[in-house]
Design a protein around this motif. Structure first.
Motif, PDB file in Angstrom:
ATOM      1  N   PRO A 198       0.823  -1.213   0.000  1.00  0.00           N
ATOM      2  CA  PRO A 198       0.000   0.000   0.000  1.00  0.00           C
ATOM      3  C   PRO A 198       0.859   1.266   0.000  1.00  0.00           C
ATOM      4  O   PRO A 198       1.917   1.316   0.628  1.00  0.00           O
ATOM      5  N   VAL A 199       0.401   2.263  -0.732  1.00  0.00           N
ATOM      6  CA  VAL A 199       1.063   3.564  -0.708  1.00  0.00           C
ATOM      7  C   VAL A 199       0.836   4.173   0.677  1.00  0.00           C
ATOM      8  O   VAL A 199      -0.287   4.124   1.198  1.00  0.00           O
ATOM      9  N   PRO A 200       1.854   4.712   1.310  1.00  0.00           N
ATOM     10  CA  PRO A 200       1.672   5.276   2.646  1.00  0.00           C
ATOM     11  C   PRO A 200       0.612   6.368   2.664  1.00  0.00           C
ATOM     12  O   PRO A 200       0.458   7.124   1.714  1.00  0.00           O
ATOM     13  N   ASP A 201      -0.116   6.411   3.770  1.00  0.00           N
ATOM     14  CA  ASP A 201      -1.153   7.432   3.944  1.00  0.00           C
ATOM     15  C   ASP A 201      -0.498   8.694   4.477  1.00  0.00           C
ATOM     16  O   ASP A 201      -0.522   8.986   5.668  1.00  0.00           O
ATOM     17  N   LEU A 202       0.119   9.440   3.571  1.00  0.00           N
ATOM     18  CA  LEU A 202       0.813  10.658   3.996  1.00  0.00           C
ATOM     19  C   LEU A 202       0.421  11.822   3.105  1.00  0.00           C
ATOM     20  O   LEU A 202       0.107  11.650   1.939  1.00  0.00           O
ATOM     21  N   THR A 203       0.449  12.986   3.702  1.00  0.00           N
ATOM     22  CA  THR A 203       0.216  14.230   2.956  1.00  0.00           C
ATOM     23  C   THR A 203       1.439  15.108   3.096  1.00  0.00           C
ATOM     24  O   THR A 203       2.148  15.063   4.106  1.00  0.00           O
ATOM     25  N   PHE A 204       1.696  15.896   2.081  1.00  0.00           N
ATOM     26  CA  PHE A 204       2.839  16.788   2.090  1.00  0.00           C
ATOM     27  C   PHE A 204       2.546  17.984   2.983  1.00  0.00           C
ATOM     28  O   PHE A 204       1.427  18.490   3.032  1.00  0.00           O
ATOM     29  N   GLU A 205       3.588  18.448   3.682  1.00  0.00           N
ATOM     30  CA  GLU A 205       3.445  19.573   4.601  1.00  0.00           C
ATOM     31  C   GLU A 205       4.442  20.665   4.264  1.00  0.00           C
ATOM     32  O   GLU A 205       5.552  20.393   3.772  1.00  0.00           O
ATOM     33  N   ALA A 206       4.048  21.886   4.518  1.00  0.00           N
ATOM     34  CA  ALA A 206       4.922  23.034   4.244  1.00  0.00           C
ATOM     35  C   ALA A 206       6.240  22.888   4.988  1.00  0.00           C
ATOM     36  O   ALA A 206       6.279  22.467   6.147  1.00  0.00           O
ATOM     37  N   GLY A 207       7.314  23.232   4.305  1.00  0.00           N
ATOM     38  CA  GLY A 207       8.650  23.161   4.886  1.00  0.00           C
ATOM     39  C   GLY A 207       9.410  21.904   4.532  1.00  0.00           C
ATOM     40  O   GLY A 207      10.624  21.837   4.753  1.00  0.00           O
ATOM     41  N   GLU A 208       8.720  20.896   3.999  1.00  0.00           N
ATOM     42  CA  GLU A 208       9.394  19.662   3.612  1.00  0.00           C
ATOM     43  C   GLU A 208      10.057  19.830   2.244  1.00  0.00           C
ATOM     44  O   GLU A 208       9.582  20.588   1.400  1.00  0.00           O
ATOM     45  N   VAL A 209      11.149  19.102   2.043  1.00  0.00           N
ATOM     46  CA  VAL A 209      11.853  19.101   0.758  1.00  0.00           C
ATOM     47  C   VAL A 209      11.900  17.666   0.247  1.00  0.00           C
ATOM     48  O   VAL A 209      12.165  16.730   1.012  1.00  0.00           O
ATOM     49  N   TYR A 210      11.625  17.501  -1.039  1.00  0.00           N
ATOM     50  CA  TYR A 210      11.565  16.164  -1.640  1.00  0.00           C
ATOM     51  C   TYR A 210      12.408  16.108  -2.912  1.00  0.00           C
ATOM     52  O   TYR A 210      12.512  17.096  -3.649  1.00  0.00           O
ATOM     53  N   THR A 211      12.972  14.916  -3.160  1.00  0.00           N
ATOM     54  CA  THR A 211      13.452  14.598  -4.508  1.00  0.00           C
ATOM     55  C   THR A 211      12.397  13.710  -5.158  1.00  0.00           C
ATOM     56  O   THR A 211      11.924  12.746  -4.551  1.00  0.00           O
ATOM     57  N   VAL A 212      12.017  14.068  -6.370  1.00  0.00           N
ATOM     58  CA  VAL A 212      10.978  13.352  -7.098  1.00  0.00           C
ATOM     59  C   VAL A 212      11.628  12.707  -8.312  1.00  0.00           C
ATOM     60  O   VAL A 212      12.063  13.393  -9.235  1.00  0.00           O
ATOM     61  N   ASP A 213      11.730  11.390  -8.290  1.00  0.00           N
ATOM     62  CA  ASP A 213      12.434  10.644  -9.338  1.00  0.00           C
ATOM     63  C   ASP A 213      11.411   9.959 -10.231  1.00  0.00           C
ATOM     64  O   ASP A 213      10.843   8.931  -9.866  1.00  0.00           O
ATOM     65  N   CYS A 214      11.161  10.532 -11.396  1.00  0.00           N
ATOM     66  CA  CYS A 214      10.186   9.974 -12.333  1.00  0.00           C
ATOM     67  C   CYS A 214      10.931   9.229 -13.433  1.00  0.00           C
ATOM     68  O   CYS A 214      11.503   9.839 -14.338  1.00  0.00           O
ATOM     69  N   THR A 215      10.931   7.911 -13.337  1.00  0.00           N
ATOM     70  CA  THR A 215      11.614   7.050 -14.294  1.00  0.00           C
ATOM     71  C   THR A 215      10.582   6.119 -14.910  1.00  0.00           C
ATOM     72  O   THR A 215       9.957   5.327 -14.204  1.00  0.00           O
ATOM     73  N   LEU A 216      10.387   6.234 -16.220  1.00  0.00           N
ATOM     74  CA  LEU A 216       9.341   5.490 -16.915  1.00  0.00           C
ATOM     75  C   LEU A 216       9.944   4.654 -18.037  1.00  0.00           C
ATOM     76  O   LEU A 216      10.964   5.039 -18.628  1.00  0.00           O
ATOM     77  N   SER A 217       9.299   3.528 -18.324  1.00  0.00           N
ATOM     78  CA  SER A 217       9.828   2.562 -19.282  1.00  0.00           C
ATOM     79  C   SER A 217       8.782   2.201 -20.319  1.00  0.00           C
ATOM     80  O   SER A 217       7.585   2.149 -20.032  1.00  0.00           O
ATOM     81  N   THR A 218       9.253   1.930 -21.538  1.00  0.00           N
ATOM     82  CA  THR A 218       8.358   1.406 -22.565  1.00  0.00           C
ATOM     83  C   THR A 218       8.125  -0.087 -22.376  1.00  0.00           C
ATOM     84  O   THR A 218       7.290  -0.674 -23.068  1.00  0.00           O
TER      85      THR A 218
END
Length: 360
Positions: A198-218
């Motif tokens: 399951p995807v964690p039940d989390l919401t983003f909060e002000a002040g947090e910093v994220y790296t977002v790695d979008c890697t997609l394949s054919t």
């Protein structure tokens, strides 16, 4: 914009990453060695980091994640030595991933380029589908890093983008909260939907910093280890173990002397003392060192994987992109995103670009 007292250091690290990534992408042409590109980008990061905040003597700075260049169906973590090097060929899809830090304040970004002697000619077909899918997935994900938005909604949206282009989200790629000296914070989740996890039940909060790695394949997006040996390792500072072999103790002592918490290249630690290699296996078995496997899409044939990564601040006004995106390679997919669609509406949302400092 304010992350904390390290805001200037985050932005400077982002400027360093943009500089190194832009230069590395420029030399990713047919005939170029990917090992040379990795060395070049890392040298740019080290030099740029050494030129800033010079009054703060003794602070740690430099590479936060060694540069990798993963080609075609290779998904991630490829930084080969001379024995496993690869020379880029016309039409190769090259994913370049760079990370830097200033005093533990981390920025990371990745860009996909096509090795070609004709950069003005747009690529088409499945190469273009992979690149466009990953690019728009990244743009969607960045815009969803806003207070109150959820990880579950982001994973769903990434799946919609992927399926629209006939692609899949690659396994073992993540959105990761970062903190000072922490690459993967408590709020880290896989971008690929897995019904058994399951995807964690989390919401983003002000002040947090994220790296977002979008890697997609054919292809299938299912990862398996490639024939490349792991080159990147990281200390697990929470593990303790009394190593039995002298070479293992010597190797681990050298790792601790050269590196703190960030991933590193084992070949740089070993250097000319090749006998230290014999200590790697015991250190890994004892979980003192964690290898980063070089993974590839398990689907054979003409499978292409593309990647775009960004570092994003969740500001109370919305997302603020710290790392600046490079222009997408000329790619012409037959797929379009209708503005009135769910994905089109997310892409229409505002996303602020942080002002980055000029490097010396």
């Amino acid at each position: 914009m304010s992350v904390d007292n390290g805001s200037a250091k985050y932005r400077t690290a982002a400027a360093v990453v943009e500089h190194a990534l832009r230069q590395a992408a420029a030399v990713a042409v047919p005939g170029m060695s990917i090992a040379a590109i990795c060395r070049y980008a890392d040298s740019l990061v080290e030099a740029a980091c050494g030129s800033v905040f010079r009054k703060e003597e003794g602070i740690e700075r430099g590479v936060a994640f060694p540069t990798t260049v993963s080609v075609n169906r290779i998904i991630q973590n490829c930084s080969p030595g001379p024995d496993e090097d690869y020379i880029l060929r016309e039409g190769d899809v090259a994913k370049i991933d760079v990370g830097a830090h200033i005093d533990g304040h981390i920025a990371a970004a990745a860009h996909t380029t096509v090795a070609t002697d004709s950069p003005s000619v747009a690529v088409a077909g499945r190469r273009a589908d992979a690149i466009c899918a990953a690019y728009y997935a990244s743009e969607v994900a960045v815009r969803m890093i806003r207070p109150g938005q959820s990880a579950r909604n982001m994973v769903k949206a990434l799946g919609l983008v992927a399926s629209g282009f006939g692609c899949t989200v690659a396994a073992d790629t993540f959105t990761s909260q970062i903190d000072r000296f922490v690459v993967g914070g408590r709020n880290t989740f896989a971008n690929r939907f897995n019904p058994n996890v399951p995807v964690p039940d989390l919401t983003f909060e002000a002040g947090e910093v994220y790296t977002v790695d979008c890697t997609l394949s054919t292809g299938s997006g299912v990862a398996r280890e490639s024939t490349h040996s792991p080159a990147l390792y990281q200390r697990d500072v929470n593990q303790q173990y009394s190593l039995k072999l002298r070479t293992s103790r010597a190797l681990f002592t050298e790792v601790c002397r050269q590196h703190s918490v960030f991933p590193f290249l084992m070949r740089d630690v070993v250097g000319a003392n090749q006998s230290l290699k014999a200590g790697v296996s015991e250190c890994v078995r004892a979980q003192l060192l964690v290898p980063f496997a070089v993974t590839m899409d398990k689907e054979p044939g003409d499978t292409f994987v593309a990647q775009f990564k960004a570092t994003v601040l969740c500001h109370h006004t919305g997302p603020v992109r710290l790392t600046r995106a490079l222009p997408m390679s000329a790619a012409q997919s037959a797929v379009t995103i209708p503005p009135e669609s769910e994905i089109g509406q997310i892409l229409a949302l505002d996303c602020e670009q942080a002002t980055l400092p000029e490097l010396p």
